[in-house]
Design an enzyme around this catalytic site. Structure first.
Site, PDB file in Angstrom:
ATOM      1  N   GLY A 112       0.785  -1.236   0.000  1.00  0.00           N
ATOM      2  CA  GLY A 112       0.000   0.000   0.000  1.00  0.00           C
ATOM      3  C   GLY A 112       0.813   1.281   0.000  1.00  0.00           C
ATOM      4  O   GLY A 112       0.276   2.357   0.285  1.00  0.00           O
ATOM      5  N   SER A 113       2.098   1.205  -0.356  1.00  0.00           N
ATOM      6  CA  SER A 113       2.884   2.446  -0.359  1.00  0.00           C
ATOM      7  C   SER A 113       2.384   3.413  -1.442  1.00  0.00           C
ATOM      8  O   SER A 113       2.446   4.638  -1.264  1.00  0.00           O
ATOM      9  CB  SER A 113       4.370   2.152  -0.543  1.00  0.00           C
ATOM     10  OG  SER A 113       4.624   1.671  -1.836  1.00  0.00           O
ATOM     11  N   LEU A 157      -3.399  -6.932  -8.143  1.00  0.00           N
ATOM     12  CA  LEU A 157      -2.838  -8.063  -8.890  1.00  0.00           C
ATOM     13  C   LEU A 157      -3.860  -8.970  -9.567  1.00  0.00           C
ATOM     14  O   LEU A 157      -3.501  -9.988 -10.151  1.00  0.00           O
ATOM     15  CB  LEU A 157      -1.943  -8.890  -7.961  1.00  0.00           C
ATOM     16  CG  LEU A 157      -0.737  -8.133  -7.398  1.00  0.00           C
ATOM     17  CD1 LEU A 157       0.097  -9.031  -6.498  1.00  0.00           C
ATOM     18  CD2 LEU A 157       0.127  -7.547  -8.513  1.00  0.00           C
ATOM     19  N   LEU A 189      -7.089  -9.661 -12.369  1.00  0.00           N
ATOM     20  CA  LEU A 189      -7.574  -9.149 -13.658  1.00  0.00           C
ATOM     21  C   LEU A 189      -8.996  -8.632 -13.488  1.00  0.00           C
ATOM     22  O   LEU A 189      -9.816  -9.261 -12.832  1.00  0.00           O
ATOM     23  CB  LEU A 189      -7.549 -10.307 -14.655  1.00  0.00           C
ATOM     24  CG  LEU A 189      -7.529  -9.990 -16.139  1.00  0.00           C
ATOM     25  CD1 LEU A 189      -6.343  -9.096 -16.500  1.00  0.00           C
ATOM     26  CD2 LEU A 189      -7.456 -11.294 -16.921  1.00  0.00           C
ATOM     27  N   ASN A 232      -3.537   2.397 -14.326  1.00  0.00           N
ATOM     28  CA  ASN A 232      -2.585   1.550 -13.609  1.00  0.00           C
ATOM     29  C   ASN A 232      -1.183   2.102 -13.815  1.00  0.00           C
ATOM     30  O   ASN A 232      -0.910   2.770 -14.812  1.00  0.00           O
ATOM     31  CB  ASN A 232      -2.644   0.106 -14.133  1.00  0.00           C
ATOM     32  CG  ASN A 232      -1.723  -0.832 -13.366  1.00  0.00           C
ATOM     33  OD1 ASN A 232      -1.620  -0.730 -12.130  1.00  0.00           O
ATOM     34  ND2 ASN A 232      -1.050  -1.718 -14.059  1.00  0.00           N
ATOM     35  N   HIS A 276       2.717   0.528 -13.985  1.00  0.00           N
ATOM     36  CA  HIS A 276       3.467  -0.733 -14.057  1.00  0.00           C
ATOM     37  C   HIS A 276       4.963  -0.413 -14.009  1.00  0.00           C
ATOM     38  O   HIS A 276       5.414   0.525 -14.674  1.00  0.00           O
ATOM     39  CB  HIS A 276       3.117  -1.463 -15.365  1.00  0.00           C
ATOM     40  CG  HIS A 276       3.790  -2.792 -15.477  1.00  0.00           C
ATOM     41  ND1 HIS A 276       3.315  -3.909 -14.843  1.00  0.00           N
ATOM     42  CD2 HIS A 276       4.924  -3.166 -16.124  1.00  0.00           C
ATOM     43  CE1 HIS A 276       4.120  -4.929 -15.086  1.00  0.00           C
ATOM     44  NE2 HIS A 276       5.097  -4.508 -15.872  1.00  0.00           N
ATOM     45  N   ASP A 329      -1.818  -5.316 -18.170  1.00  0.00           N
ATOM     46  CA  ASP A 329      -0.823  -4.345 -18.652  1.00  0.00           C
ATOM     47  C   ASP A 329      -0.950  -4.034 -20.146  1.00  0.00           C
ATOM     48  O   ASP A 329       0.052  -3.857 -20.838  1.00  0.00           O
ATOM     49  CB  ASP A 329       0.612  -4.869 -18.370  1.00  0.00           C
ATOM     50  CG  ASP A 329       0.802  -5.232 -16.909  1.00  0.00           C
ATOM     51  OD1 ASP A 329       0.258  -4.536 -16.046  1.00  0.00           O
ATOM     52  OD2 ASP A 329       1.500  -6.232 -16.643  1.00  0.00           O
ATOM     53  N   GLU A 342       8.008   6.261  -9.550  1.00  0.00           N
ATOM     54  CA  GLU A 342       6.543   6.062  -9.630  1.00  0.00           C
ATOM     55  C   GLU A 342       5.793   7.045  -8.738  1.00  0.00           C
ATOM     56  O   GLU A 342       4.736   7.553  -9.102  1.00  0.00           O
ATOM     57  CB  GLU A 342       6.175   4.653  -9.148  1.00  0.00           C
ATOM     58  CG  GLU A 342       6.465   3.546 -10.113  1.00  0.00           C
ATOM     59  CD  GLU A 342       6.054   2.196  -9.529  1.00  0.00           C
ATOM     60  OE1 GLU A 342       5.060   2.115  -8.810  1.00  0.00           O
ATOM     61  OE2 GLU A 342       6.771   1.224  -9.786  1.00  0.00           O
TER      62      GLU A 342
HETATM   63  C1  GRF Z   1       3.950  -0.473  -7.273  1.00  0.00           C
HETATM   64  O1  GRF Z   1       5.270  -0.176  -7.111  1.00  0.00           O
HETATM   65  C2  GRF Z   1       3.613  -0.590  -8.755  1.00  0.00           C
HETATM   66  O2  GRF Z   1       4.732  -0.697  -9.544  1.00  0.00           O
HETATM   67  C3  GRF Z   1       2.922  -1.877  -8.937  1.00  0.00           C
HETATM   68  O3  GRF Z   1       2.773  -2.454  -7.680  1.00  0.00           O
HETATM   69  C4  GRF Z   1       3.576  -1.808  -6.700  1.00  0.00           C
HETATM   70  C5  GRF Z   1       2.724  -1.763  -5.491  1.00  0.00           C
HETATM   71  O4  GRF Z   1       3.396  -1.501  -4.321  1.00  0.00           O
HETATM   72  N1  GRF Z   1       1.805  -1.800  -9.803  1.00  0.00           N
HETATM   73  P1  GRF Z   1       2.558  -0.999  -3.052  1.00  0.00           P
HETATM   74  O5  GRF Z   1       1.677  -2.135  -2.570  1.00  0.00           O
HETATM   75  O6  GRF Z   1       1.777   0.198  -3.441  1.00  0.00           O
HETATM   76  O7  GRF Z   1       3.596  -0.675  -1.994  1.00  0.00           O
END
Ligand code: GRF
Length: 188
Positions: free
Chosen positions: A14-15, A83, A85, A98, A100, A141, A170
């Site tokens: 959840g970062s 994660l 679909l 999204n 990626h 994706d 990101e």
């Molecule tokens: C993100 O870094 C992104 O690249 C991907 O999943 C990761 C999720 O990390 N889609 P978090 O759970 O938000 O920490």
């Protein structure tokens, strides 16, 4: 003025969610996160939603997910490490984003998530990597690419080090593109 309503879908730590909450509080994104949905219970993202008093739901049922989004009158759906679909109803086409952690179409698709992406990038001997913000459709994706940002690779990189560097980028890119998307830039 009424702020656009965002729902965040997340499966992990959840970062990304945490960063989006902060960006909404600081008006870097001029929107409100109205609900969080996860396909897994007891994950960090659900904890973060609870700590921030954002309604949260756990379900793996596609119809239920879109019912919740309807109930909360959501304008934009943001995937943040989600994660599973989705089977996207026409009403939500072009309304789900999204991010990626690679330069799609390279290193995308089923099985390419988390460290596996960065491991594959290093094994392929790539000289650079990056992250991609794209529209979500019914395939992993696959939807229209809105923005890509390159990230350098250094000779001593491990998948963990590379993941950290890409995730830092990101955290800058995603809020910016979400805000642009809400303002109608980047949306066609
Ligand atoms: C993100 O870094 C992104 O690249 C991907 O999943 C990761 C999720 O990390 N889609 P978090 O759970 O938000 O920490």
């Amino acid at each position: 003025m009424v702020k656009p309503r965002i729902s965040v879908l997340a499966s992990g730590k959840g970062s990304t969610l945490q960063n989006l909450i902060k960006c909404c509080e600081e008006s870097k994104i001029n929107a409100q996160i109205v609900c969080v949905i996860s396909n897994k219970p007891k994950v960090g993202a659900i904890e973060i939603a609870k700590e921030n008093k954002i309604p949260s739901f756990v379900t793996t049922n596609n119809n239920e997910i879109f019912q919740i989004l309807d109930d909360f009158d959501v304008d934009l759906v943001v995937l943040a490490g989600y994660l599973a679909l989705l089977n996207v109803p026409s009403k939500y086409e072009n309304r789900i984003l999204n991010i990626h952690p690679s330069l799609l179409p390279k290193f995308g698709g089923k099985g390419f998530y988390g460290l596996s992406v960065h491991k594959a990038v290093l094994e392929a001997g790539e000289k650079e990597t990056g992250c991609t913000v794209h529209i979500v459709d019914d395939e992993y994706d696959n939807g229209k690419i809105l923005f890509q940002k390159k990230v350098p690779i250094f000779s001593k990189d491990t998948p963990e080090i590379l993941q950290k560097r890409v995730q830092a980028v990101e955290k800058e890119v995603y809020p910016t593109i979400i805000e642009e998307f809400l303002n109608g830039k980047n949306s066609n």
